[in-house]
Design an enzyme around this catalytic site. Sequence first.
Site, PDB file in Angstrom:
ATOM      1  N   SER A 132       0.851  -1.188   0.000  1.00 55.72           N
ATOM      2  CA  SER A 132       0.000   0.000   0.000  1.00 55.72           C
ATOM      3  C   SER A 132       0.883   1.233   0.000  1.00 55.72           C
ATOM      4  O   SER A 132       2.034   1.189   0.461  1.00 55.72           O
ATOM      5  CB  SER A 132      -0.891   0.020   1.248  1.00 55.72           C
ATOM      6  OG  SER A 132      -1.559   1.261   1.380  1.00 55.72           O
ATOM      7  N   TYR A 145      -1.852   0.714  10.615  1.00 54.49           N
ATOM      8  CA  TYR A 145      -1.802   0.211   9.235  1.00 54.49           C
ATOM      9  C   TYR A 145      -0.484   0.597   8.570  1.00 54.49           C
ATOM     10  O   TYR A 145       0.107  -0.203   7.842  1.00 54.49           O
ATOM     11  CB  TYR A 145      -2.986   0.772   8.454  1.00 54.49           C
ATOM     12  CG  TYR A 145      -3.156   0.169   7.078  1.00 54.49           C
ATOM     13  CD1 TYR A 145      -3.315  -1.209   6.911  1.00 54.49           C
ATOM     14  CD2 TYR A 145      -3.173   0.968   5.938  1.00 54.49           C
ATOM     15  CE1 TYR A 145      -3.480  -1.763   5.651  1.00 54.49           C
ATOM     16  CE2 TYR A 145      -3.346   0.429   4.679  1.00 54.49           C
ATOM     17  CZ  TYR A 145      -3.497  -0.939   4.541  1.00 54.49           C
ATOM     18  OH  TYR A 145      -3.653  -1.491   3.283  1.00 54.49           O
TER      19      TYR A 145
END
Length: 236
Positions: A132, A145
């Site tokens: 990501s 995250y």
Amino acid sequence: MENNQKIAVVTGASAGIGEACARALAADGWTVVLAARRLERLEKIAAEIGGRAVQLDVTDDQAVEKFSAELGACDLLVNNAGGARGLDAIEDANLEDWRWMYDTNVLGTLRMTKALMPALLEANGLVINIGSVAGRVPYVGGAGYNAAKHGVAAMSRVLRLETHDKPLRVCEIDPGRVETDFSLLRFKGDEERARQVYEGKLNLQAEDIGEAVRWVASLPAHVNIDTMLIMPADQV
């Protein structure tokens, strides 16, 4: 399965990017093993693309070992299972959410890669880790995250270093904002809050990442795409 069939394993394949990867690979001639927790959804997709559905939780050591033992050959592993939970500041961090993010994103990728490594090396194979932009750029509320996806990025790069002289290629694909159920899961079913993440923006679609995976997997064995950052045009 025929010996000349190319076998791809896609985790988190029951929806979103995982489903798009499975569909794109199947359309390009791969036999796809779709792995995720939601078996009913997997079976529907597998029936449509001529693949095979296997219920799997990548946070379960024994389940991953059983999956590996029963799989046999594997030419491609797409480590897609992952996700985010919460958007809390560090001072308000929910430790269970952090544990889940680390266990799913980082240790899940480790479990699958380690378990399938013998088959991948035998096949002169390829590992594609879905990372990501969060693994490159920190943001407020994203610490859990961010940490998990930075972990995936570090693992991908170390695996590349450790296997560059072996019959294995390693690629990390880092998407930006993709309109999927990602935010719905992050906000634990809050549809309004999830909708606001994408509203009025030029978002990527899951199929865009599926096509990137298909392309990387289609390249000849002497070509390795180390990393790929894919952003919607309005995200910088």
